[in-house]
Motif scaffolding. Structure first.
Motif, mmCIF file in Angstrom:
data_model
loop_
_atom_site.group_PDB
_atom_site.id
_atom_site.type_symbol
_atom_site.label_atom_id
_atom_site.label_comp_id
_atom_site.label_asym_id
_atom_site.label_seq_id
_atom_site.Cartn_x
_atom_site.Cartn_y
_atom_site.Cartn_z
ATOM 1 N N PHE A 8 0.830 -1.201 0.000
ATOM 2 C CA PHE A 8 0.000 0.000 0.000
ATOM 3 C C PHE A 8 0.867 1.255 0.000
ATOM 4 O O PHE A 8 0.613 2.207 -0.748
ATOM 5 C CB PHE A 8 -0.937 -0.014 1.224
ATOM 6 C CG PHE A 8 -1.721 1.251 1.378
ATOM 7 C CD1 PHE A 8 -2.806 1.512 0.546
ATOM 8 C CD2 PHE A 8 -1.375 2.194 2.333
ATOM 9 C CE1 PHE A 8 -3.520 2.687 0.678
ATOM 10 C CE2 PHE A 8 -2.081 3.372 2.468
ATOM 11 C CZ PHE A 8 -3.162 3.621 1.641
ATOM 12 N N THR A 12 1.034 4.031 -2.928
ATOM 13 C CA THR A 12 0.682 5.406 -2.563
ATOM 14 C C THR A 12 1.799 6.369 -2.927
ATOM 15 O O THR A 12 1.554 7.455 -3.486
ATOM 16 C CB THR A 12 0.381 5.495 -1.052
ATOM 17 O OG1 THR A 12 -0.651 4.565 -0.726
ATOM 18 C CG2 THR A 12 -0.042 6.902 -0.673
ATOM 19 N N GLY A 16 1.520 9.316 -5.683
ATOM 20 C CA GLY A 16 1.823 10.684 -5.242
ATOM 21 C C GLY A 16 2.921 11.315 -6.074
ATOM 22 O O GLY A 16 2.842 12.493 -6.470
#
Length: 88
Positions: A8, A12, A16
């Motif tokens: 995760f 992420t 980003g």
């Protein structure tokens, strides 16, 4: 650390980074393109300005030669030339 949490976090961070880098790169490319066009126009403007300055220097050199001649010539000859110019 839990394997699912690690995956995760990696996903992420990747998303980003993409969200930040894509618009930033587009902005840099746009600025580069604009700078390229401005450079061409600037070079043309500077060449034109350079030509005008060369002409101005030539005129000033000509005037300076006349002033040097007036300053170094005898007063009698200068007075005679001025008088000839008045009569013309």
């Amino acid at each position: 650390m839990d394997e699912k949490l690690a995956i995760f976090l990696i996903i992420t961070i990747a998303i980003g980074a993409a969200v930040i880098l894509v618009p930033t790169m587009a902005l840099i490319r746009a600025r580069y393109r604009v700078a390229g066009h401005q450079t061409e126009g600037t070079v043309t403007m500077l060449m034109d300005q350079n030509e005008l300055l060369k002409q101005q220097v030539a005129r000033l050199e000509s005037r300076l030669m006349v002033l040097e001649r007036i300053a170094t010539d005898p007063a009698e000859r200068t007075a005679r030339e001025i008088e000839q110019l008045r009569q013309a």
